[in-house]
Design a protein around this motif. Structure first.
Motif, mmCIF file in Angstrom:
data_model
loop_
_atom_site.group_PDB
_atom_site.id
_atom_site.type_symbol
_atom_site.label_atom_id
_atom_site.label_comp_id
_atom_site.label_asym_id
_atom_site.label_seq_id
_atom_site.Cartn_x
_atom_site.Cartn_y
_atom_site.Cartn_z
ATOM 1 N N SER A 117 88.137 72.029 -52.591
ATOM 2 C CA SER A 117 89.188 73.016 -52.358
ATOM 3 C C SER A 117 88.930 74.269 -53.189
ATOM 4 C CB SER A 117 90.565 72.434 -52.737
ATOM 5 O OG SER A 117 90.882 71.320 -51.934
ATOM 6 N N GLU A 118 89.604 75.349 -52.817
ATOM 7 C CA GLU A 118 89.519 76.616 -53.553
ATOM 8 C C GLU A 118 90.340 76.526 -54.842
ATOM 9 O OE1 GLU A 118 89.846 80.823 -54.674
ATOM 10 O OE2 GLU A 118 88.314 79.337 -54.211
ATOM 11 N N ASP A 144 86.988 73.453 -48.274
ATOM 12 C CA ASP A 144 86.793 72.487 -47.188
ATOM 13 C C ASP A 144 88.111 71.862 -46.736
ATOM 14 O OD1 ASP A 144 84.031 72.906 -47.570
ATOM 15 O OD2 ASP A 144 83.991 71.385 -49.129
ATOM 16 N N TYR A 145 88.928 71.428 -47.703
ATOM 17 C CA TYR A 145 90.180 70.768 -47.334
ATOM 18 C C TYR A 145 91.127 71.732 -46.630
ATOM 19 C CZ TYR A 145 94.783 68.653 -47.678
ATOM 20 O OH TYR A 145 96.043 68.168 -47.380
ATOM 21 N N GLU A 146 91.253 72.941 -47.152
ATOM 22 C CA GLU A 146 92.170 73.907 -46.547
ATOM 23 C C GLU A 146 91.765 74.212 -45.102
ATOM 24 O OE1 GLU A 146 90.570 74.195 -49.409
ATOM 25 O OE2 GLU A 146 91.626 75.420 -50.886
ATOM 26 N N THR A 147 90.464 74.353 -44.880
ATOM 27 C CA THR A 147 89.975 74.648 -43.533
ATOM 28 C C THR A 147 90.214 73.464 -42.610
ATOM 29 O OG1 THR A 147 88.279 76.110 -44.465
ATOM 30 C CG2 THR A 147 87.954 75.359 -42.207
ATOM 31 N N PHE A 148 89.889 72.266 -43.083
ATOM 32 C CA PHE A 148 90.078 71.056 -42.284
ATOM 33 C C PHE A 148 91.550 70.790 -41.979
ATOM 34 C CE2 PHE A 148 91.533 66.687 -43.107
ATOM 35 C CZ PHE A 148 91.112 66.062 -41.938
ATOM 36 N N ALA A 149 92.401 70.943 -42.984
ATOM 37 C CA ALA A 149 93.816 70.580 -42.843
ATOM 38 C C ALA A 149 94.520 71.413 -41.783
ATOM 39 C CB ALA A 149 94.532 70.727 -44.186
ATOM 40 N N THR A 150 94.065 72.635 -41.568
ATOM 41 C CA THR A 150 94.699 73.513 -40.584
ATOM 42 C C THR A 150 93.951 73.505 -39.248
ATOM 43 O OG1 THR A 150 93.467 75.393 -41.522
ATOM 44 C CG2 THR A 150 95.706 75.024 -42.330
ATOM 45 N N VAL A 209 84.507 81.529 -45.246
ATOM 46 C CA VAL A 209 83.734 80.778 -44.256
ATOM 47 C C VAL A 209 82.365 80.395 -44.826
ATOM 48 C CG1 VAL A 209 82.791 80.797 -41.912
ATOM 49 C CG2 VAL A 209 84.929 81.996 -42.405
ATOM 50 N N ALA A 210 81.746 81.317 -45.559
ATOM 51 C CA ALA A 210 80.404 81.066 -46.080
ATOM 52 C C ALA A 210 80.386 79.941 -47.110
ATOM 53 C CB ALA A 210 79.838 82.343 -46.699
ATOM 54 N N ALA A 211 81.427 79.845 -47.940
ATOM 55 C CA ALA A 211 81.464 78.842 -49.001
ATOM 56 C C ALA A 211 81.942 77.487 -48.501
ATOM 57 C CB ALA A 211 82.383 79.314 -50.134
ATOM 58 N N GLU A 212 82.524 77.444 -47.323
ATOM 59 C CA GLU A 212 83.026 76.200 -46.748
ATOM 60 C C GLU A 212 81.836 75.424 -46.181
ATOM 61 O OE1 GLU A 212 84.910 73.343 -44.235
ATOM 62 O OE2 GLU A 212 83.701 74.967 -43.415
ATOM 63 N N ASN A 213 81.859 74.111 -46.310
ATOM 64 C CA ASN A 213 80.651 73.321 -46.083
ATOM 65 C C ASN A 213 80.384 72.871 -44.650
ATOM 66 O OD1 ASN A 213 79.220 72.972 -48.702
ATOM 67 N ND2 ASN A 213 81.202 72.195 -49.363
ATOM 68 N N ASP A 232 88.210 77.654 -34.533
ATOM 69 C CA ASP A 232 88.994 78.834 -34.174
ATOM 70 C C ASP A 232 89.264 79.709 -35.399
ATOM 71 O OD1 ASP A 232 89.058 77.849 -31.623
ATOM 72 O OD2 ASP A 232 91.066 77.006 -31.780
ATOM 73 N N GLN A 233 89.740 79.078 -36.468
ATOM 74 C CA GLN A 233 90.054 79.844 -37.668
ATOM 75 C C GLN A 233 88.802 80.441 -38.285
ATOM 76 O OE1 GLN A 233 92.955 78.554 -40.880
ATOM 77 N NE2 GLN A 233 91.044 78.360 -42.032
ATOM 78 N N SER A 234 87.722 79.688 -38.313
ATOM 79 C CA SER A 234 86.494 80.166 -38.948
ATOM 80 C C SER A 234 85.930 81.379 -38.225
ATOM 81 C CB SER A 234 85.456 79.047 -39.003
ATOM 82 O OG SER A 234 85.912 77.981 -39.818
#
Length: 429
Positions: free
Chosen positions: A215-216, A270-276, A388-392, A400-402
């Protein structure tokens, strides 16, 4: 009673005896998939000790030492500089350690080794940097509370033995094997969101144990306490708005020396991106895909080879998706290719924006108000790009969000360049 009636009664008696025996066996005998729970002493952080009692899980955990490239070309566990694929990283992180050393993560078993070796760590690095690298953080927090975060990293690192990288104790209660979180920053962030982690369901915990590190975060000035910026939400815009309020006096991670913009460095959200995203909203847990259930010798257990689902698509995806591995692999690769194309373009334009602002600031009679606007725009563009770049997952956790976030980064970078041009009164780029 006729002979046929006697025969029927005898047959029913045999059937009752047979099915009664089967029911008794089902009710009494433990299924082959049951894992016997064994108690491990508190404070035992050596995974080999845990492995003596949980050999199947431990054997799969040791596979995390296998280094290999990603099947799609994004991520993987080979220690290569990310700037080889995205040279714009050097400019976009100029003035801070990520411009010097930004390698792919090799995985949990190398966490302590890699952080000891990275050029991003120096004599002044705080103990907060060790938070997500070892289960020994539980010991440090018990001894000093958040005070450990201000102790020099190198001082804490000497207290972590060779077996001390991320392992069993990070996620399991040694007494009963229940899933747990040992990162106090995650627990505090969830409390602020109205969620008591201690009362979370097992299914939620199968994501929370990952989220406690993937996570961030930022370090609060002064205390160096680790803080997750989730008070306004988990989306990139929510967190950018949170940082705009200068929480705990935090203003920036560093100043980019060319543009003089106050920049933010995103840390693997990663978690924030996945969770949404689709899977997170559907109730899928991180472990469902990254630690799927497997079988060996008749026993069902969760694989502790925490790796890309692409390494075993049947186990990771097949329980929900029936389209076949070829379709799944193509879907993942296509999503990642599209995301990278937009992201790479955005990153290059963020770098151009830094250059344009530098040139504008050197122009005679440059409009300072426009320069300030350009710096705010490149700060925001850099945040969206880096999110987006730092997310794995290269976008796959939330396509969609990315794509939208990378596109916003591109547009903000364009606006920053235009603002720099206006500040200088000429077209610089």
């Amino acid at each position: 009673m006729s002979k046929s009636q006697k025969s029927l009664i005898a047959l029913l008696g045999v059937l009752l005896l047979f099915f009664g025996f089967v029911i008794m066996r089902i009710g009494v005998a433990k299924p082959a998939s049951t894992v016997k729970v064994a108690k491990i002493p508190a404070g035992e952080y050596d995974p080999a000790v845990w492995g003596q009692l949980y050999p199947l899980q431990y054997e799969s955990y040791k596979k995390n030492a296998d280094m290999s490239p990603s099947p799609t070309g994004y991520g993987g566990s080979v220690k290569v500089q990310k700037s080889e694929m995205m040279p714009e990283l050097t400019t976009n992180f100029k003035g801070m350690p990520f411009s010097i050393d930004y390698t792919e993560d090799r995985g949990h078993v190398f966490a302590m080794e890699d952080i000891r070796e990275t050029k991003r760590i120096g004599p002044k690095s705080p103990g907060a940097c060790i938070t997500c690298k070892t289960p020994y953080v539980e010991k440090f927090y018990k001894e000093s509370g958040w005070g450990f975060a201000k102790i020099p990293f190198n001082e804490l690192a000497t207290q972590v033995p060779s077996h001390g990288s991320i392992s069993c104790a990070n996620c399991h209660n040694p007494e009963n094997m229940d899933l747990r979180v040992i990162n106090p920053a995650f627990t505090e962030a969830m409390q602020q969101r109205g969620i008591d982690v201690s009362k979370a369901s097992r299914e939620d915990m199968r994501s929370y144990v990952c989220a406690q590190c993937h996570s961030e975060y930022y370090f609060a000035p002064g205390s160096m306490k680790v803080v997750f910026p989730w008070e306004k939400g988990l989306k990139p815009g929510d967190m950018y708005a949170y940082y705009a309020d200068k929480p705990n006096g935090f203003v920036q991670d560093w100043q980019q020396p060319d543009s003089k913009a106050a920049m933010l460095k995103t840390q693997h959200p990663d978690y924030e991106t996945f969770a949404t995203g689709t899977h997170g909203k559907a109730g899928v847990a991180c472990a469902d895909c990254h630690m799927p259930y497997v079988r060996k010798d008749g026993q069902k257990y969760s694989s502790h080879w925490m790796t890309s689902p692409l390494k075993d698509l049947d186990a990771a995806c097949g329980s929900c998706h029936t389209q076949g591995t070829a379709w799944l692999a193509d879907r993942i690769k296509t999503t990642q290719d599209y995301t990278f194309e937009v992201l790479h373009t955005a990153g290059q334009n963020v770098a151009r924006a830094h250059e344009a602002i530098k040139k504008a600031s050197e122009a005679p009679n440059a409009d300072q108000a426009e320069l300030a606007k350009a710096r705010e725009l490149v700060r925001k563009a850099g945040w969206y790009w880096d999110f987006v770049a730092a997310e794995n997952s290269m976008g796959f956790h939330n396509p969609d969000q990315s794509l939208n976030t990378a596109a916003q980064a591109n547009e903000l970078a364009r606006q920053a360049i235009e603002s720099a041009n206006r500040a200088a009164g000429i077209n610089l780029l």
